[in-house]
Motif scaffolding. Structure first.
Motif: not given
Length: 358
Positions: A259-263, A269-275, A278-284
């Protein structure tokens, strides 16, 4: 007849304007061809996965991947397009000039992986390219030069770990039983003192962490198998960008099931991976520069990882494999070559820009 000759003498060929038009014409011709031959090169191959694909054919675009530059020049083979991966390591400028001197291709593209820093180095390389592609969209404008066409946004990808590496070392699937300690390896750069201090502070705040801050060469001196094993033994990966970039480690973490933890100050990020994805993967996300926020994000990530288990590991890996691998990025390049679109220069103040990057 004499008048025509006189006009020609008064209006000699302008190398800048003519070159721009020739590049446009060449792209247009290539887009209509049944087969387009492309070579992808890099003067810094140590960071690429050993099991990376070496060829691909997408929509009639035939890619040769990561052939050694010296070998490519000696082979006598020519290509329609040469794409040079640029990592601000100081070798790209001479490499691109050598490719041109040897006539390896008809068109030369620079794919900037690190356009978010070392602007001067990148500018010198861009001046030798016909088409420029950027990984980090938020920091593109200084490379919007009249002399080279503005290509597509081609983000970074999981270059350290490929689907082939995961299949080789984990044929039964990535493990779900992992350590809780926060994971991440970082280069200690003298020009990134604030970043260094933040990583050290997070290390002090998070018990039993597996965060390292040192020389990049030390990391790559360890075998790929051992490095991958370390990634597959951890749940949550701390991402600390150099300059608000979506770095390769976001995709590498996903590829290995972490799980990536991103600032929260990474605009692309929203341009590359749909928000929603991000929530489903999740990316935090954590508050940039805030140690306590990063610690809380790590604890949340451990809980979410444990709740999802093997299904979450598989979901993240398959997403990175299908959407953020080199094969996926080659698909983006093929899409551009088949449909390059229009290129129009517009004046804004004292400068000329390609409108597609505005």
């Amino acid at each position: 007849m004499m008048l025509t000759m006189f006009r020609r003498l008064r209006r000699p060929r302008d190398r800048i304007v003519s070159n721009i038009q020739e590049i446009k014409n060449a792209l247009s011709r290539l887009s209509a061809r049944t087969t387009v031959k492309v070579i992808v090169l890099s003067p810094q191959k140590i960071q690429f996965c050993e099991q990376e694909i070496r060829a691909a054919a997408i929509d009639g675009v035939e890619f040769t991947v990561l052939l050694d530059i010296a070998e490519a020049l000696q082979s006598g083979i020519t290509f329609d397009v040469a794409i040079l991966c640029c990592h601000v390591q100081g070798e790209e400028e001479s490499a691109l000039l050598k490719l041109r001197q040897h006539g390896l291709a008809r068109l030369y593209a620079a794919w900037f992986w690190d356009n978010h820093h070392h602007h001067g180095v990148n500018l010198r390389v861009a001046m030798l390219a016909d088409v420029v592609f950027v990984s980090h969209w938020h920091e593109r404008q200084y490379l919007n030069l009249p002399i080279a066409l503005a290509g597509a946004h081609i983000p970074a990808y999981s270059n350290q770990w490929s689907a082939g590496a995961i299949a080789r070392y984990y044929p039964a699937g990535l493990p779900a039983e992992r350590q809780d300690g926060l994971f991440g390896g970082f280069g200690r750069y003298p020009w990134a003192a604030e970043r260094n201090c933040f990583i050290e502070a997070v290390s002090a705040a998070c018990p039993e962490h597996n965060l390292t801050l040192g020389k990049i060469g030390d990391y790559f001196s360890v075998s790929a198998a051992e490095r991958l094993k370390a990634w597959a033994q951890h749940k949550v990966h701390l991402v600390v960008p150099i300059n608000r970039d979506v770095s390769t480690r976001v995709f590498e973490a996903l590829m290995t099931g972490q799980i990536p933890l991103v600032p929260d100050d990474v605009p692309d990020l929203d341009l590359v991976i749909d928000p929603q994805m991000q929530a489903a993967l999740p990316i935090l996300r954590y508050k940039a520069g805030d140690v306590e926020s990063a610690k809380a994000g790590w604890q949340q990530g451990v809980a979410l990882f444990d709740g999802d288990g093997a299904a979450g590991v598989r979901r993240r890996h398959e997403f990175a494999r299908d959407r953020h691998s080199l094969a996926a990025r080659l698909g983006d390049f093929a899409g551009f070559l088949r449909r390059p679109g229009l290129f129009k220069l517009v004046g804004i103040g004292r400068h000329q820009f390609w409108d597609r990057w505005l």
